[in-house]
Scaffold this motif. Structure first.
Motif, mmCIF file in Angstrom:
data_model
loop_
_atom_site.group_PDB
_atom_site.id
_atom_site.type_symbol
_atom_site.label_atom_id
_atom_site.label_comp_id
_atom_site.label_asym_id
_atom_site.label_seq_id
_atom_site.Cartn_x
_atom_site.Cartn_y
_atom_site.Cartn_z
ATOM 1 N N PRO A 43 77.503 21.805 13.950
ATOM 2 C CA PRO A 43 77.638 20.467 14.534
ATOM 3 C C PRO A 43 79.000 19.859 14.204
ATOM 4 O O PRO A 43 79.610 20.186 13.189
ATOM 5 N N VAL A 57 73.288 23.426 15.897
ATOM 6 C CA VAL A 57 73.026 23.058 17.286
ATOM 7 C C VAL A 57 72.827 24.331 18.112
ATOM 8 O O VAL A 57 73.573 25.297 17.961
ATOM 9 N N LEU A 65 72.256 21.326 25.824
ATOM 10 C CA LEU A 65 71.565 21.251 24.534
ATOM 11 C C LEU A 65 70.147 21.801 24.652
ATOM 12 O O LEU A 65 69.391 21.397 25.524
ATOM 13 N N GLY A 68 68.511 20.563 18.508
ATOM 14 C CA GLY A 68 69.392 19.899 17.555
ATOM 15 C C GLY A 68 69.596 18.439 17.904
ATOM 16 O O GLY A 68 69.481 18.043 19.066
ATOM 17 N N PRO A 72 77.402 19.089 19.188
ATOM 18 C CA PRO A 72 77.979 20.387 18.836
ATOM 19 C C PRO A 72 79.465 20.248 18.524
ATOM 20 O O PRO A 72 80.088 19.236 18.865
#
Length: 130
Positions: A43, A57, A65, A68, A72
């Motif tokens: 991240p 992530v 996504l 998470g 990112p």
């Protein structure tokens, strides 16, 4: 498989700091599960000592996504482009080591010192945002 990949990505990210290859939160490692089309990445802005499997992530190869709560890495687009362009790679490491930065600023390739690696090209040095 995904939990194993997360563990590997976590260990590799922590190794960057322990090896002196990064400063602050700059730099990262990602890994890809090619069968599932999923990428695990550090991240953004999280200190290496604070990294856990839970805060990594997970994205699909298009950058959506999957898992998470954190953002990112800011380098995610580069990681994803490399995974799409080079089907044989299983991981990407982005480092800000003193020596790599020196090679980049000198516009020199990093020579191969191990049998299983290739000479690494460096991108032209640019100030951030330019």
């Amino acid at each position: 498989m995904l939990e194993e990949l997360k563990a590997e990505v976590l260990e590799a990210n922590r190794a960057l700091e322990m090896s002196g290859l990064v400063r602050l939160t700059w730099g990262n490692v990602s890994g890809i599960d090619r069968d599932r089309g999923l990428v695990v990445i550090k991240p953004s802005g999280v200190a290496y000592r604070d990294l856990t499997i839970r805060n990594l992530v997970v994205l699909d190869v298009e950058g959506r996504l999957v898992q998470g709560d954190a953002n990112p890495s800011t380098d995610t687009k580069t990681h994803l482009a490399l995974y799409r362009a080079f089907k044989e790679i299983g991981g990407v490491t982005h480092t800000h080591s003193v020596h790599a930065a020196a090679f980049a600023q000198a516009c020199r390739e990093i020579p191969c010192w191990a049998r299983r690696t290739r000479t690494t090209s460096t991108a032209p040095y640019r100030l951030r945002g330019r």
